[in-house]
Design an enzyme around this catalytic site. Structure first.
Site, PDB file in Angstrom:
ATOM      1  CB  SER A 142     -15.139 -34.154 -38.637  1.00 32.72           C
ATOM      2  OG  SER A 142     -16.545 -34.622 -39.359  1.00 32.72           O
ATOM      3  CE  LYS A 144     -17.492 -36.928 -37.554  1.00 34.12           C
ATOM      4  NZ  LYS A 144     -18.805 -36.440 -36.223  1.00 34.12           N
ATOM      5  CE  LYS A 166     -19.625 -34.693 -40.655  1.00 28.86           C
ATOM      6  NZ  LYS A 166     -20.479 -35.057 -39.807  1.00 28.86           N
ATOM      7  CG  ASP A 209     -21.282 -37.623 -38.643  1.00 31.32           C
ATOM      8  OD1 ASP A 209     -22.943 -38.176 -38.280  1.00 31.32           O
ATOM      9  OD2 ASP A 209     -20.717 -37.080 -38.310  1.00 31.32           O
ATOM     10  CD  GLU A 241     -21.175 -38.683 -34.841  1.00 31.68           C
ATOM     11  OE1 GLU A 241     -19.711 -39.123 -35.314  1.00 31.68           O
ATOM     12  OE2 GLU A 241     -20.904 -37.279 -34.567  1.00 31.68           O
ATOM     13  CG  ASP A 248     -24.062 -35.490 -33.382  1.00 28.41           C
ATOM     14  OD1 ASP A 248     -24.305 -34.495 -32.425  1.00 28.41           O
ATOM     15  OD2 ASP A 248     -23.331 -34.817 -34.252  1.00 28.41           O
ATOM     16  CE  LYS A 289     -21.646 -32.394 -33.410  1.00 30.45           C
ATOM     17  NZ  LYS A 289     -22.810 -32.786 -34.065  1.00 30.45           N
ATOM     18  N   GLY A 337     -18.007 -31.746 -32.713  1.00 24.22           N
ATOM     19  CA  GLY A 337     -17.969 -29.760 -33.021  1.00 24.22           C
ATOM     20  C   GLY A 337     -18.809 -29.750 -33.876  1.00 24.22           C
TER      21      GLY A 337
HETATM   22  O1  OSB Z   1     -22.270 -34.012 -37.041  1.00 24.83           O
HETATM   23  O2  OSB Z   1     -20.671 -34.233 -36.583  1.00 24.83           O
HETATM   24  C1  OSB Z   1     -21.027 -33.860 -36.987  1.00 24.83           C
HETATM   25  C2  OSB Z   1     -19.841 -30.574 -38.294  1.00 24.83           C
HETATM   26  C3  OSB Z   1     -21.502 -29.483 -38.894  1.00 24.83           C
HETATM   27  C4  OSB Z   1     -22.153 -30.179 -38.221  1.00 24.83           C
HETATM   28  C5  OSB Z   1     -22.021 -31.164 -38.063  1.00 24.83           C
HETATM   29  C6  OSB Z   1     -21.204 -32.219 -37.472  1.00 24.83           C
HETATM   30  C7  OSB Z   1     -20.333 -31.733 -37.971  1.00 24.83           C
HETATM   31  C8  OSB Z   1     -18.377 -32.068 -37.895  1.00 24.83           C
HETATM   32  C9  OSB Z   1     -17.357 -31.258 -37.400  1.00 24.83           C
HETATM   33  O3  OSB Z   1     -18.793 -33.262 -38.135  1.00 24.83           O
HETATM   34  C10 OSB Z   1     -17.235 -31.045 -36.503  1.00 24.83           C
HETATM   35  C11 OSB Z   1     -15.764 -29.802 -36.759  1.00 24.83           C
HETATM   36  O4  OSB Z   1     -14.676 -30.551 -36.605  1.00 24.83           O
HETATM   37  O5  OSB Z   1     -15.843 -29.116 -35.595  1.00 24.83           O
HETATM   38 MG    MG Z   2     -22.185 -36.097 -35.725  1.00 26.48          MG
END
Ligand code: OSB
Ligand code: MG
Length: 369
Positions: free
Chosen positions: A135, A161, A163, A188, A213, A238, A262, A290
């Site tokens: 991510s 992925k 953001k 995402d 996402e 999510d 998660k 994550g």
């Molecule tokens: O939406 O998946 C998410 C991190 C913090 C809060 C929300 C998200 C995320 C990530 C990071 O996308 C995922 C990771 O690499 O731990």
């Molecule tokens: Mg997410």
């Protein structure tokens, strides 16, 4: 097993690189870790609540308070057969799923140790290795993003992925697709869009994204169904999936075609397994999300990802992407094929480095029966 003592601690760890999402920038983590003691054994759990209630309504201090005042008194001193008994024990407390998950997951870890098997095996895992993606946060410039992607693709990660948010979306996707036409690419939004943006989001179909996402509200899966009808790209849910009922309702409604699981968001391994099974029943793949975890949560995510329907690369990646030094040994490493080996040793399969944890602990509380 009799839970004799529970230790709560808050650790503080600077991130190796700041992580930016549509809801803000994180430069360091404050993390609640729990440790259970039972008959000479020790087991750990990680609470994934963030520093602020921006991803969900939980936050590290609310999690600490609820854990100390409500959850620990229900668990400590109890005789409990397995992690599956935690949801009933905590049922009277509404919400606070990330706080509940930390304790429940530690009970599962303890149970695995007692049985002398790996946590993955106890959960029903079948994979020897798990496929990994990354991510990638919003970057200062598109050039920096391209550099970061180049590095992760070279490292072997199987899915990238991005953001995104208004202003950091279509132009960025176009640029990335031009340079990497073939990679598995997803985005995402962390709820940064509204239904009025449907036309714009439909335009992203041109970028052949694996999924989008949580584009809309964090607590919605009704309007996501309306959006999904208007776009070709699969929506991945999510934030809005809190439990197995949400998963079933969302999949019946057609709110999305992929689910990010998660374990903290759904309240622990018991519910995570149930969401996994509902998705499988619908023929919908899941992957493990994550939350910028330390090695404790990361090890739990690896074990969970070994279940059969975790068939897409997850966000579980190498320790060094987050931390100068993780709190487990060995650290989590990713092969050049973009996989992590699921440990077969007893319990979590990684040693917790107690000295390192002690050194970064800023508050601590022990509760006994
Ligand atoms: O939406 O998946 C998410 C991190 C913090 C809060 C929300 C998200 C995320 C990530 C990071 O996308 C995922 C990771 O690499 O731990
Ligand atoms: Mg997410």
């Amino acid at each position: 097993m009799k839970i004799e003592a529970i230790h709560l601690r808050e650790v503080q760890m600077p991130l190796a690189h700041p992580f930016e999402t549509s809801f803000g920038v994180t430069t360091g983590r404050r993390i609640l870790l729990v440790e259970l003691e039972s008959e000479g054994l020790s087991a750990w759990g990680e609470c994934v609540a963030g520093e602020h209630p921006y991803f969900s309504d939980e936050q590290v201090d609310t999690a600490w308070t609820i854990t100390e005042m409500e959850l620990v008194p229900r668990l400590v001193g109890s005789e409990i057969a397995s992690g599956r008994d935690c949801p009933a024990l905590f049922e009277q407390v509404r919400g606070h799923r990330m706080a509940k998950a930390a304790l429940e997951n530690a009970v599962w870890e303890m149970d695995a140790q007692r049985q002398g098997i790996s946590l993955a095996k106890l959960l029903g895992g079948t994979r020897e290795v798990i496929p990994c993606g990354v991510s990638i946060g919003i970057q200062a410039t598109p050039e920096k993003l391209m550099e970061t992607i180049a590095k992760e693709v070279a490292a072997g990660y199987q899915r990238i992925k991005l953001k995104c948010k208004p202003g950091w979306d279509a132009k960025i996707f176009a640029m990335v697709r031009e340079r990497w036409p073939e990679i598995l690419l997803s985005c995402d939004a962390n709820s940064a869009y509204r239904l009025e943006d449907a036309e714009r989001i439909a335009g992203w179909d041109a970028f052949d994204l694996l999924m989008i996402e949580q584009p809309l509200w964090y607590d919605d899966f009704y309007f996501h169904a309306a959006l999904q009808r208007r776009i070709k790209t699969k929506i991945c849910l999510d934030e809005c999936i809190r439990n197995r009922r949400d998963a079933r309702a969302a999949l019946e409604l057609g709110s999305g075609k992929i689910i990010n699981i998660k374990v903290g968001r759904v309240g622990g391994f018991t519910e995570a397994l149930a969401v996994h099974d509902v998705a499988q029943e619908f023929g919908v793949p899941v992957w493990c999300g994550g939350m910028l975890e330390t090695g404790v949560g990361r090890a739990h995510n690896i074990a969970l990802s070994s279940l059969p329907n975790f068939s897409l690369p997850g966000d579980v990646s190498a320790s060094k992407r987050y931390w100068a030094q993780d709190v487990i040994e060995p650290e989590v490493t990713v092969s050049t094929e973009g996989t992590i080996v699921v440990p077969t040793g007893v319990g979590r399969g990684f040693e917790v480095v107690r000295d390192r944890i002690e050194a970064i602990t800023v508050r601590k509380k022990t509760m006994r029966a």
